[in-house]
Design a protein around this motif. Structure first.
Motif, PDB file in Angstrom:
ATOM      1  N   ASP A  25       0.845  -1.192   0.000  1.00  0.00           N
ATOM      2  CA  ASP A  25       0.000   0.000   0.000  1.00  0.00           C
ATOM      3  C   ASP A  25       0.881   1.241   0.000  1.00  0.00           C
ATOM      4  N   GLU A  26       0.390   2.322  -0.614  1.00  0.00           N
ATOM      5  CA  GLU A  26       1.096   3.605  -0.571  1.00  0.00           C
ATOM      6  C   GLU A  26       1.389   3.944   0.880  1.00  0.00           C
ATOM      7  N   GLY A  27       2.553   4.518   1.150  1.00  0.00           N
ATOM      8  CA  GLY A  27       2.925   4.897   2.513  1.00  0.00           C
ATOM      9  C   GLY A  27       3.629   3.798   3.285  1.00  0.00           C
ATOM     10  N   ALA A  28       3.868   2.641   2.648  1.00  0.00           N
ATOM     11  CA  ALA A  28       4.566   1.543   3.330  1.00  0.00           C
ATOM     12  C   ALA A  28       6.023   1.909   3.563  1.00  0.00           C
ATOM     13  N   THR A  29       6.617   1.295   4.591  1.00  0.00           N
ATOM     14  CA  THR A  29       7.996   1.597   4.970  1.00  0.00           C
ATOM     15  C   THR A  29       8.958   0.494   4.499  1.00  0.00           C
ATOM     16  N   VAL A  30      10.239   0.788   4.649  1.00  0.00           N
ATOM     17  CA  VAL A  30      11.288  -0.179   4.327  1.00  0.00           C
ATOM     18  C   VAL A  30      11.091  -1.449   5.154  1.00  0.00           C
ATOM     19  N   LEU A  31      10.802  -1.298   6.440  1.00  0.00           N
ATOM     20  CA  LEU A  31      10.582  -2.456   7.309  1.00  0.00           C
ATOM     21  C   LEU A  31       9.425  -3.318   6.799  1.00  0.00           C
ATOM     22  N   GLN A  32       8.320  -2.698   6.437  1.00  0.00           N
ATOM     23  CA  GLN A  32       7.169  -3.451   5.938  1.00  0.00           C
ATOM     24  C   GLN A  32       7.518  -4.205   4.654  1.00  0.00           C
ATOM     25  N   ALA A  33       8.293  -3.591   3.783  1.00  0.00           N
ATOM     26  CA  ALA A  33       8.691  -4.236   2.530  1.00  0.00           C
ATOM     27  C   ALA A  33       9.570  -5.457   2.811  1.00  0.00           C
ATOM     28  N   ILE A  34      10.530  -5.310   3.716  1.00  0.00           N
ATOM     29  CA  ILE A  34      11.428  -6.418   4.031  1.00  0.00           C
ATOM     30  C   ILE A  34      10.649  -7.569   4.670  1.00  0.00           C
ATOM     31  N   GLU A  35       9.754  -7.235   5.597  1.00  0.00           N
ATOM     32  CA  GLU A  35       8.953  -8.282   6.238  1.00  0.00           C
ATOM     33  C   GLU A  35       8.080  -9.013   5.216  1.00  0.00           C
ATOM     34  N   ARG A  36       7.459  -8.283   4.309  1.00  0.00           N
ATOM     35  CA  ARG A  36       6.578  -8.879   3.304  1.00  0.00           C
ATOM     36  C   ARG A  36       7.354  -9.727   2.296  1.00  0.00           C
ATOM     37  N   SER A  37       8.631  -9.404   2.066  1.00  0.00           N
ATOM     38  CA  SER A  37       9.432 -10.112   1.060  1.00  0.00           C
ATOM     39  C   SER A  37       9.708 -11.565   1.420  1.00  0.00           C
ATOM     40  N   GLY A  38       9.718 -11.891   2.715  1.00  0.00           N
ATOM     41  CA  GLY A  38      10.033 -13.248   3.152  1.00  0.00           C
ATOM     42  C   GLY A  38      11.527 -13.525   3.268  1.00  0.00           C
ATOM     43  N   LEU A  39      12.362 -12.521   2.997  1.00  0.00           N
ATOM     44  CA  LEU A  39      13.812 -12.730   3.047  1.00  0.00           C
ATOM     45  C   LEU A  39      14.316 -12.952   4.475  1.00  0.00           C
ATOM     46  N   LEU A  40      13.641 -12.386   5.465  1.00  0.00           N
ATOM     47  CA  LEU A  40      14.077 -12.590   6.857  1.00  0.00           C
ATOM     48  C   LEU A  40      13.941 -14.049   7.270  1.00  0.00           C
ATOM     49  N   GLU A  41      12.901 -14.711   6.782  1.00  0.00           N
ATOM     50  CA  GLU A  41      12.708 -16.131   7.094  1.00  0.00           C
ATOM     51  C   GLU A  41      13.680 -16.999   6.296  1.00  0.00           C
ATOM     52  N   LYS A  42      13.926 -16.623   5.050  1.00  0.00           N
ATOM     53  CA  LYS A  42      14.795 -17.409   4.169  1.00  0.00           C
ATOM     54  C   LYS A  42      16.269 -17.281   4.554  1.00  0.00           C
ATOM     55  N   TYR A  43      16.660 -16.108   5.045  1.00  0.00           N
ATOM     56  CA  TYR A  43      18.060 -15.843   5.409  1.00  0.00           C
ATOM     57  C   TYR A  43      18.119 -15.346   6.855  1.00  0.00           C
ATOM     58  N   PRO A  44      18.162 -16.264   7.815  1.00  0.00           N
ATOM     59  CA  PRO A  44      18.155 -15.863   9.231  1.00  0.00           C
ATOM     60  C   PRO A  44      19.384 -15.049   9.650  1.00  0.00           C
ATOM     61  N   GLU A  45      20.428 -15.023   8.839  1.00  0.00           N
ATOM     62  CA  GLU A  45      21.611 -14.226   9.182  1.00  0.00           C
ATOM     63  C   GLU A  45      21.350 -12.725   9.039  1.00  0.00           C
ATOM     64  N   ILE A  46      20.254 -12.342   8.376  1.00  0.00           N
ATOM     65  CA  ILE A  46      19.923 -10.922   8.254  1.00  0.00           C
ATOM     66  C   ILE A  46      19.455 -10.424   9.619  1.00  0.00           C
ATOM     67  N   ASP A  47      20.156  -9.418  10.122  1.00  0.00           N
ATOM     68  CA  ASP A  47      19.818  -8.802  11.405  1.00  0.00           C
ATOM     69  C   ASP A  47      19.585  -7.317  11.142  1.00  0.00           C
ATOM     70  N   LEU A  48      18.333  -6.895  11.158  1.00  0.00           N
ATOM     71  CA  LEU A  48      18.004  -5.517  10.805  1.00  0.00           C
ATOM     72  C   LEU A  48      18.573  -4.496  11.780  1.00  0.00           C
ATOM     73  N   SER A  49      19.063  -4.942  12.930  1.00  0.00           N
ATOM     74  CA  SER A  49      19.717  -4.005  13.844  1.00  0.00           C
ATOM     75  C   SER A  49      21.188  -3.816  13.473  1.00  0.00           C
ATOM     76  N   LYS A  50      21.714  -4.699  12.613  1.00  0.00           N
ATOM     77  CA  LYS A  50      23.125  -4.620  12.204  1.00  0.00           C
ATOM     78  C   LYS A  50      23.301  -4.348  10.712  1.00  0.00           C
TER      79      LYS A  50
END
Length: 110
Positions: A25-50
């Motif tokens: 949806d218009e107004g979505a953030t970078v965090l929302q895009a990353i979460e929706r992409s499924g990459l965090l589940e596929k690559y657990p080494e991704i740490d959004l704090s680092k």
């Protein structure tokens, strides 16, 4: 009803690049895009704090609002700091080569 936009989320690995195209949806953030992409589940080494994040190579924060056709990039940590490597080479007296370098001898002419 909010207008939809298309966004790419990219994570580059040493041997391949994962590109996921998603609708948000218009107004979505970078965090929302990353979460929706499924990459965090596929690559657990991704740490959004680092891991650093960018949109078209410009560093951004998780709360940055996206626009239609943006490309969200998740960067892997550097293995070595380029500045530290250059300093170490300078301290050891090594010269970085560009092209053929100055040590190449010119062919003898007759």
């Amino acid at each position: 009803m909010a207008e939809q936009m298309r966004v790419e989320v990219v994570y580059a690995l040493p041997n391949k690049q994962e590109i996921v195209v998603i609708g948000l949806d218009e107004g979505a953030t970078v965090l929302q895009a990353i979460e929706r992409s499924g990459l965090l589940e596929k690559y657990p080494e991704i740490d959004l704090s680092k891991n650093k994040l960018g949109v078209f190579a410009k560093l951004v924060k998780l709360e940055t609002v996206l626009r239609h056709r943006d490309r969200v990039e998740i960067y892997r940590p550097l293995i070595a700091d380029p500045k530290a490597v250059r300093k170490q080479r300078a301290a050891e007296g090594k010269v970085m080569k560009k092209g053929a370098g100055e040590s190449a001898e010119a062919p003898a002419s007759s």
